[in-house]
Design a protein around this motif. Structure first.
Motif, PDB file in Angstrom:
ATOM      1  N   CYS A  14      43.552  36.491  40.300  1.00 33.87           N
ATOM      2  CA  CYS A  14      42.679  36.489  39.120  1.00 33.87           C
ATOM      3  C   CYS A  14      43.152  37.409  38.004  1.00 33.87           C
ATOM      4  O   CYS A  14      42.714  37.277  36.863  1.00 33.87           O
ATOM      5  CB  CYS A  14      41.257  36.879  39.523  1.00 33.87           C
ATOM      6  SG  CYS A  14      40.502  35.750  40.718  1.00 33.87           S
ATOM      7  N   GLY A  15      44.004  38.366  38.327  1.00 31.87           N
ATOM      8  CA  GLY A  15      44.437  39.321  37.315  1.00 31.87           C
ATOM      9  C   GLY A  15      43.501  40.492  37.157  1.00 31.87           C
ATOM     10  O   GLY A  15      43.726  41.361  36.304  1.00 31.87           O
ATOM     11  N   PHE A  16      42.454  40.538  37.968  1.00 31.47           N
ATOM     12  CA  PHE A  16      41.528  41.671  37.966  1.00 31.47           C
ATOM     13  C   PHE A  16      40.851  41.748  39.319  1.00 31.47           C
ATOM     14  O   PHE A  16      40.823  40.779  40.079  1.00 31.47           O
ATOM     15  CB  PHE A  16      40.489  41.541  36.855  1.00 31.47           C
ATOM     16  CG  PHE A  16      39.418  40.514  37.133  1.00 31.47           C
ATOM     17  CD1 PHE A  16      38.178  40.889  37.636  1.00 31.47           C
ATOM     18  CD2 PHE A  16      39.655  39.173  36.905  1.00 31.47           C
ATOM     19  CE1 PHE A  16      37.201  39.940  37.903  1.00 31.47           C
ATOM     20  CE2 PHE A  16      38.692  38.215  37.156  1.00 31.47           C
ATOM     21  CZ  PHE A  16      37.455  38.602  37.656  1.00 31.47           C
ATOM     22  N   ALA A  17      40.306  42.913  39.614  1.00 32.25           N
ATOM     23  CA  ALA A  17      39.542  43.107  40.844  1.00 32.25           C
ATOM     24  C   ALA A  17      38.705  44.369  40.687  1.00 32.25           C
ATOM     25  O   ALA A  17      39.013  45.241  39.873  1.00 32.25           O
ATOM     26  CB  ALA A  17      40.460  43.236  42.056  1.00 32.25           C
ATOM     27  N   THR A  18      37.635  44.444  41.466  1.00 30.48           N
ATOM     28  CA  THR A  18      36.752  45.610  41.438  1.00 30.48           C
ATOM     29  C   THR A  18      36.876  46.378  42.739  1.00 30.48           C
ATOM     30  O   THR A  18      36.873  45.787  43.827  1.00 30.48           O
ATOM     31  CB  THR A  18      35.287  45.169  41.242  1.00 30.48           C
ATOM     32  OG1 THR A  18      35.178  44.439  40.026  1.00 30.48           O
ATOM     33  CG2 THR A  18      34.365  46.372  41.170  1.00 30.48           C
ATOM     34  N   LEU A  19      37.002  47.690  42.608  1.00 34.23           N
ATOM     35  CA  LEU A  19      37.144  48.552  43.776  1.00 34.23           C
ATOM     36  C   LEU A  19      36.059  49.624  43.715  1.00 34.23           C
ATOM     37  O   LEU A  19      36.240  50.674  43.081  1.00 34.23           O
ATOM     38  CB  LEU A  19      38.531  49.189  43.771  1.00 34.23           C
ATOM     39  CG  LEU A  19      38.955  49.950  45.029  1.00 34.23           C
ATOM     40  CD1 LEU A  19      39.005  49.017  46.234  1.00 34.23           C
ATOM     41  CD2 LEU A  19      40.322  50.590  44.810  1.00 34.23           C
ATOM     42  N   PRO A  20      34.894  49.380  44.344  1.00 40.25           N
ATOM     43  CA  PRO A  20      33.813  50.383  44.309  1.00 40.25           C
ATOM     44  C   PRO A  20      34.207  51.646  45.081  1.00 40.25           C
ATOM     45  O   PRO A  20      35.035  51.604  45.995  1.00 40.25           O
ATOM     46  CB  PRO A  20      32.647  49.661  45.010  1.00 40.25           C
ATOM     47  CG  PRO A  20      33.015  48.207  45.010  1.00 40.25           C
ATOM     48  CD  PRO A  20      34.509  48.167  45.077  1.00 40.25           C
ATOM     49  N   GLY A  21      33.630  52.771  44.692  1.00 38.14           N
ATOM     50  CA  GLY A  21      33.773  53.994  45.466  1.00 38.14           C
ATOM     51  C   GLY A  21      35.154  54.607  45.469  1.00 38.14           C
ATOM     52  O   GLY A  21      35.504  55.326  46.416  1.00 38.14           O
TER      53      GLY A  21
END
Length: 243
Positions: free
Chosen positions: A12-19
């Protein structure tokens, strides 16, 4: 980093990494930034935005707070052969801000001085800043880590992104609108990071929330620029491996 994050990032060209950062670490980062003198050409302040460019040069005490084992682990997975930091910016979008950002790609890099090289251009210069658009290969080997210091969603300026658009290369400005129908909002909790490729199409709306949106924007690359060109904010990360 969970395998699904790497998979999402590649596709996707992006990702979310919580914490990625703890509440205590976030509080220390905010305190360090808020203690910095808000004056000089690298600072921009209005009722809609407060920004600090050349962030680590203006707030040198910040890097030891950002340079955590968690960040090093992340960078080791993204750049197994090592990398360097090439740009750092702080963005504060205050509550109710009317500041919006239209659809675009992050195409420019900051360099110390102009030196003509094949594939590099156009150039821009303002005050002590010199920027140039590099070949797409340089941008494709760059990762932006946007550390969110507040919970961020569609109401307070979370980025809207077009999944997979980083694979389109440099998109002519007049055709960008034709690629945004599949856009989605990338919400990120405080202490979390959004990973993105510079060629990802992204934008953000005005804020309709009483909550601020404070972000530390860090760009990392494994690219070595050709002779005569040097990253303006280069910070070598000699070792990204985790012991």
């Amino acid at each position: 980093m969970p395998p699904t994050v790497l998979t999402d990032f590649a596709a996707c060209g992006f990702a979310t990494l919580p914490g990625l950062y703890t509440p205590t670490e976030v509080a220390a980062i905010l305190a360090c930034i808020e203690a910095a003198p808000a004056a000089g050409p690298s600072f921009r302040r209005s009722q809609d935005v407060f920004a600090i460019r050349n962030l680590l040069g203006e707030v040198p005490g910040l890097w030891p707070l950002l340079d955590t084992p968690a960040l090093r682990t992340l960078l080791a997975e993204l750049f197994p052969r090592g990398c360097h930091l090439t740009k750092a910016i702080y963005f504060d979008k205050p509550a109710g801000s009317n500041w919006l950002v239209a659809w675009h790609q992050d195409l420019m890099i900051n360099v110390r001085e102009r030196a003509e090289q094949p594939g590099y251009g156009p150039w821009t210069a303002k005050a002590s800043w010199v920027a140039v658009q590099p070949p797409a290969a340089v941008l494709e080997n760059t990762v932006t880590v946007r550390l969110h210091l507040d919970d961020c969603d569609a109401t307070n300026g979370a980025l809207r992104v077009v999944p997979g658009s980083h694979r389109l290369g440099v998109v002519p400005a007049e055709t960008i609108a034709g690629h945004t129908a599949a856009a989605e909002v990338c919400a990120v909790p405080a202490g979390g990071a959004m990973l993105m490729r510079p060629l990802l199409l992204h934008a953000s709306h005005r804020s309709t929330s009483p909550r601020p949106r404070r972000v530390v924007h860090l760009e990392f690359s494994a690219e070595v620029l050709p002779a005569g060109l040097a990253w303006r904010e280069h910070l070598a990360l000699i070792k990204t491996e985790v012991a």
